[in-house]
Design a protein around this motif. Sequence first.
Motif, PDB file in Angstrom:
ATOM      1  N   HIS A  27       3.783   1.026  -5.927  1.00  0.00           N
ATOM      2  CA  HIS A  27       2.967  -0.172  -5.679  1.00  0.00           C
ATOM      3  C   HIS A  27       3.685  -1.406  -6.245  1.00  0.00           C
ATOM      4  O   HIS A  27       3.744  -2.453  -5.597  1.00  0.00           O
ATOM      5  CB  HIS A  27       1.578  -0.014  -6.300  1.00  0.00           C
ATOM      6  CG  HIS A  27       0.751  -1.276  -6.266  1.00  0.00           C
ATOM      7  ND1 HIS A  27       0.339  -1.864  -5.090  1.00  0.00           N
ATOM      8  CD2 HIS A  27       0.302  -2.085  -7.267  1.00  0.00           C
ATOM      9  CE1 HIS A  27      -0.333  -2.980  -5.371  1.00  0.00           C
ATOM     10  NE2 HIS A  27      -0.373  -3.142  -6.687  1.00  0.00           N
ATOM     11  N   HIS A  56       3.025  -7.064 -12.418  1.00  0.00           N
ATOM     12  CA  HIS A  56       1.650  -7.583 -12.380  1.00  0.00           C
ATOM     13  C   HIS A  56       0.600  -6.557 -12.821  1.00  0.00           C
ATOM     14  O   HIS A  56      -0.431  -6.919 -13.366  1.00  0.00           O
ATOM     15  CB  HIS A  56       1.309  -8.154 -10.987  1.00  0.00           C
ATOM     16  CG  HIS A  56       0.976  -7.103  -9.980  1.00  0.00           C
ATOM     17  ND1 HIS A  56       1.934  -6.332  -9.368  1.00  0.00           N
ATOM     18  CD2 HIS A  56      -0.217  -6.670  -9.492  1.00  0.00           C
ATOM     19  CE1 HIS A  56       1.344  -5.481  -8.539  1.00  0.00           C
ATOM     20  NE2 HIS A  56       0.041  -5.659  -8.601  1.00  0.00           N
ATOM     21  N   ASP A  57       0.857  -5.258 -12.594  1.00  0.00           N
ATOM     22  CA  ASP A  57      -0.107  -4.220 -12.984  1.00  0.00           C
ATOM     23  C   ASP A  57       0.382  -3.403 -14.185  1.00  0.00           C
ATOM     24  O   ASP A  57      -0.029  -2.253 -14.365  1.00  0.00           O
ATOM     25  CB  ASP A  57      -0.343  -3.239 -11.812  1.00  0.00           C
ATOM     26  CG  ASP A  57      -1.391  -3.745 -10.834  1.00  0.00           C
ATOM     27  OD1 ASP A  57      -2.257  -4.555 -11.225  1.00  0.00           O
ATOM     28  OD2 ASP A  57      -1.344  -3.321  -9.660  1.00  0.00           O
TER      29      ASP A  57
HETATM   30 FE   LIG Z   1      -1.612  -4.479  -7.881  1.00  0.00          FE
END
Ligand SMILES: [Fe+2]
Length: 193
Positions: A27, A56-57
């Motif tokens: 992802h 971002h995650d």
């Molecule tokens: Fe994400």
Amino acid sequence: MEEKKPTRQEALELLHRYNESDSLRKHAYAVEGVMRFIGRKRGGDEETWGIIGLIHDLDYEKFADQHCQKTGEILREHGWPEEYIRAAVSHGWGICSDVAPETELEKVLYAIDELTGLVATTALIRPSKSVMDVQVKSVKNKWKDKRFAAGVDRSIIEKGAQMLGVGLDELIDDTIKGMQEVAEAIGLKGNPS
Ligand SMILES: [Fe+2]
Ligand SMILES: [Fe+2]
């Protein structure tokens, strides 16, 4: 004094340290690919756009209940510039953060994060299982089918497109193209025909 910019290598090391799951890593690569594609198209600094996509995650695997907050803490501990932290945290606006996307980069991240999931699921139902075969209309066809990629909140994507002032077709097209550039890394290259 200019702050030192994090390198892609530093971002990758953090990603791998905090994300052992293959799907979370993929992802991150998908979001990186799309951020690079759109950043380049909009005349931004592609490297910065990509790096923010990658991390971002960052906290999601180990601190799902403190998503966004922990990413901020980790990046601060590593001396990352506030600009990067703000951008990463703003992707969870209204869900896990109250930092609204303001810059072009932040709005793009907000708009494409969930969309990468929808494009990936659309690729996986193709006989080839390849993102190279995904077209805008195949993604649009699944827009209203709530059981398809049920975890993907379409309303966030629509809100993101609105903030950016781009049509959904263009956003989907850019997302497909960005993911095609990293097809191999995200496991969606399919079988060679
Ligand atoms: Fe994400
Ligand atoms: Fe997230």
